[in-house]
Design an enzyme around this catalytic site. Sequence first.
Site, PDB file in Angstrom:
ATOM      1  N   HIS A 145     -43.628 -49.238  27.903  1.00 21.92           N
ATOM      2  CA  HIS A 145     -42.748 -50.312  27.658  1.00 21.92           C
ATOM      3  C   HIS A 145     -42.817 -51.311  28.818  1.00 21.92           C
ATOM      4  CE1 HIS A 145     -40.218 -47.517  25.238  1.00 21.92           C
ATOM      5  NE2 HIS A 145     -40.614 -46.499  25.949  1.00 21.92           N
TER       6      HIS A 145
ATOM      7  N   THR B  63     -40.034 -54.469  30.497  1.00 30.91           N
ATOM      8  CA  THR B  63     -38.515 -54.284  30.470  1.00 30.91           C
ATOM      9  C   THR B  63     -38.083 -55.803  30.011  1.00 30.91           C
ATOM     10  OG1 THR B  63     -38.699 -55.145  32.809  1.00 30.91           O
ATOM     11  CG2 THR B  63     -38.627 -52.666  32.505  1.00 30.91           C
TER      12      THR B  63
ATOM     13  N   GLU C 157     -41.390 -47.715  31.838  1.00 32.94           N
ATOM     14  CA  GLU C 157     -41.071 -48.814  32.028  1.00 32.94           C
ATOM     15  C   GLU C 157     -41.946 -49.553  32.818  1.00 32.94           C
ATOM     16  OE1 GLU C 157     -39.186 -50.734  29.836  1.00 32.94           O
ATOM     17  OE2 GLU C 157     -37.834 -49.413  28.685  1.00 32.94           O
TER      18      GLU C 157
ATOM     19  N   HIS D  80     -44.565 -48.699  22.920  1.00 36.40           N
ATOM     20  CA  HIS D  80     -43.646 -48.876  22.126  1.00 36.40           C
ATOM     21  C   HIS D  80     -43.802 -49.640  20.710  1.00 36.40           C
ATOM     22  CE1 HIS D  80     -38.922 -49.546  22.214  1.00 36.40           C
ATOM     23  NE2 HIS D  80     -39.409 -48.776  21.428  1.00 36.40           N
TER      24      HIS D  80
END
Length: 232
Positions: free
Chosen positions: A5, A7, A74, A121
């Site tokens: 991912h 952020t 992340e 993601h």
Amino acid sequence: MVVLHYTAEDNASSLQLLSQGEVSAHYLITSPDEKSSPGVTLYQLVPESRVAWHAGVSGWRGYTHLNSISIGIELVNPGYERKGDSAMCTRYSPSQIQALENLLQALVKRYAITPVNIVGHSDVAPIRKQDPGPCFPWHQLANAGLGAWPDAGTVAQFLAGRSARDPADPGTLITLLIRYGYPVSDPASRSEQASVIAAFQMHFRPAQVTGRADAETEAIARALLQKYGTVP
């Protein structure tokens, strides 16, 4: 599996959100591009044996509820915005990617994670998500043995002399992406098809993210299926 991912926040906000907010991840890799944080820090926020709330409604290669079977990582990055065929995103720093490679090497060894199960993601939730975006260096990771990537020669074979941007049949392409592992409704609307195709292009052809079916995207999908196989 591993789900990657960005952020879309700065270092401080990312750490606060992931440690005190309603979402979480197993690991956070900060950005070195802020004056207050000149180096990269790797935080472990959730034990690997515990579920982190990072994937949400998601699916991959026949599995759903991916929070229960995945490690969420992340990276601090401003995010990605698409305007037509143009992408606006910020490249990840070399130190971030090196920290990620080191972490992934350990996770792959510890859990025998296969290349096709290191994903973004946007791969597992293509309708809702765009992270880690087209600036993420998937090819570099794959060269380090950390993720899937098609062989260029095989892609050329499946192009079979067609121009890369020649139109392809969206239904055929979507069928190939389902066979590779992407979650797609049955039947899928045109907007869902476009989102899934765009997610695939962000991962495997980031220089040209259109959401449209074309010969090169189809050839890449076929090359990946030949190399890694279909959904079990």
